[in-house]
Structure formats: C-alpha cells, structure tokens
Design a protein around this motif. Sequence first.
Motif, PDB file in Angstrom:
ATOM      1  N   TRP A  58      14.641 -21.855 -28.462  1.00 47.63           N
ATOM      2  CA  TRP A  58      13.611 -22.113 -27.462  1.00 47.63           C
ATOM      3  C   TRP A  58      12.198 -22.140 -28.038  1.00 47.63           C
ATOM      4  CZ3 TRP A  58       9.525 -18.905 -26.581  1.00 47.63           C
ATOM      5  CH2 TRP A  58       9.618 -17.591 -27.042  1.00 47.63           C
ATOM      6  N   ALA A  62       9.297 -24.657 -26.760  1.00 49.25           N
ATOM      7  CA  ALA A  62       8.195 -24.174 -25.931  1.00 49.25           C
ATOM      8  C   ALA A  62       6.842 -24.444 -26.573  1.00 49.25           C
ATOM      9  CB  ALA A  62       8.365 -22.679 -25.674  1.00 49.25           C
ATOM     10  N   TRP A  68      12.161 -25.131 -22.392  1.00 53.82           N
ATOM     11  CA  TRP A  68      12.521 -24.157 -23.406  1.00 53.82           C
ATOM     12  C   TRP A  68      14.006 -23.826 -23.444  1.00 53.82           C
ATOM     13  CZ3 TRP A  68      12.141 -18.249 -22.885  1.00 53.82           C
ATOM     14  CH2 TRP A  68      12.601 -17.830 -21.640  1.00 53.82           C
ATOM     15  N   LEU A  95       2.908 -19.786 -29.761  1.00 59.59           N
ATOM     16  CA  LEU A  95       3.490 -18.974 -28.696  1.00 59.59           C
ATOM     17  C   LEU A  95       2.575 -17.810 -28.319  1.00 59.59           C
ATOM     18  CD1 LEU A  95       7.216 -18.794 -29.897  1.00 59.59           C
ATOM     19  CD2 LEU A  95       6.272 -20.223 -28.080  1.00 59.59           C
ATOM     20  N   GLN A 109       8.616 -18.609 -17.116  1.00 58.06           N
ATOM     21  CA  GLN A 109       9.730 -19.358 -17.704  1.00 58.06           C
ATOM     22  C   GLN A 109      11.073 -18.805 -17.237  1.00 58.06           C
ATOM     23  OE1 GLN A 109       8.971 -22.199 -19.506  1.00 58.06           O
ATOM     24  NE2 GLN A 109       6.965 -21.548 -18.771  1.00 58.06           N
TER      25      GLN A 109
END
Length: 263
Positions: A58, A62, A68, A95, A109
């Motif tokens: 993921w 992402a 994701w 991230l 998410q």
Amino acid sequence: MRVIAVVSPLGGSGRTTMVAHLASIGARQGQHTLAVELCAQNLLGIHLGMPRPASQGWAALAATGSWWADGSFDNTDGVCVLPFGPAAPETITTLHQLLAANPQWLQDQLELLDVPEDCTILLDTPQWPSPLAQAALRCADAVLVVMEASARGCASTDTVRAMLQASPATPNVQGIAVTRFDPRRVSQREALSTLRQQWGSQLLPYTVHEDENLSRALAASQCVNGMAPHAQSAHDLQGIFHWLSAVPPLPPLPAPAAGVVAP
C-alpha cells in the motif's frame, strides 16, 4: 469494525509476530480479520504465508495518490493482508508528509475499506514514535503494547504511558503483553516481577513464552496455534486473543447538527 493497534517503543519486541498470530487465530475461528502492515520492514506477509516479502504494497500506492488497498491478498487461513510493500526513502517521507497535513489520514483510509461491519483490523506498527505508529494509536479502539522482560522494558514506563495517552482507547482496553519470555533466565523473571509492579492489571496475565515452535512456525509461514496447538506459546497467544475479543469498538462520531458544516 474494531481497530487494534499493536505497538511498542522497543525494537525487536515481536509486534509483527503478534499481529500475524492474532489475525490467524481470529480467521481460523471464523472471524473477519484484516492485518495492515504499517512497518517498512515489509515482513508481515512472510508470517502469513508468502514465500518472500511482498513485491507490492500500500505504501507506494498511497504515496502516488492511488487507491491504497490494491496490494491486498488473502492467506490460506482466511486472513486478509495489506502489506507495506517495498518503499524507497522518499516514499516514506511522502507518507509522513500526508500524515503531517492530515493527522486523520490513516483513519480516513481505513473507513474507506470495503470490509464487513464485524471485521477486526490489526495494525502492525513501526517502533513508536514513528508518525505511522502515532496515526495507528489515534484510530485504535484497543491498544496492545508488546514488551519484553528486560531492563530496557522496565525503563520504558514513562515512554509507554506517553504512548498510551495518544490513543482514544480507554485504560481498560489498553493492555501490555510480555513476549519472548524465558523463565530459565533470572534476569527475565526479575524484570517480569518489576513490570507487574509497574503496570498492575494492565499487564496481561498471558506472557508469551519463547519456545522453538514460534521459530518453526515462522519458518513454515504458519500460525503456531495451527502447527503446534499444544505448545506453550500457542496457549499464551490464545489467551491474548480472548482478551482482545472482549474489546468493543469505539462508538461512531455523532452526526453534525443541522445547519452545521462538519470540519
């Protein structure tokens, strides 16, 4: 759904092993279980049946704004696994920037995932205070702190208390589990006694003993409860699973009043 964060301020404490086994126990008992790997070591899949680290996960998706969850898979026990996947340092930086801009990013998410309402989501976190570990704590219904019976474990009391304060989970659903315990070692027995004095009832009575079956299970990419159900470690992990099974999910946030725009 319930979200359970498995966290620790100590490296090498067994967070990934704990997540993999708890997820497998739940799935083998017919529960809907999702294991989400938030740690860049990308080893959760190895614990859950993959022959090698996940080639897709993921994190890279992402970081580029893609959906994701495309890298998820189901293992033979029925655990749905969302691995971290390989990630360059700049991906990790991206991230962390997403989390800095929106501290609720991870929770958002998770809420978008197409999972059953009764699904249990287990979060395998990097060593706290990583931004991803902090994000996991913010959206957790329950927190399981993985510790070791050692001098550094006993010295981490203030750090663990600060860590637990970062979660909305109430103290009755914040547990501390000691792992890799060898009762033959005097230093570990003494450290466990100290941890009991420090934490009282928050220290779970299920201490995960170090035995060869855990290593054998990892080598075979299996859950020790399936491979060696009568092993001491299997009994210990089953006890922790039962403790977590009693944890209720957090109530949903109230809807905004009429005429009020939600932030």
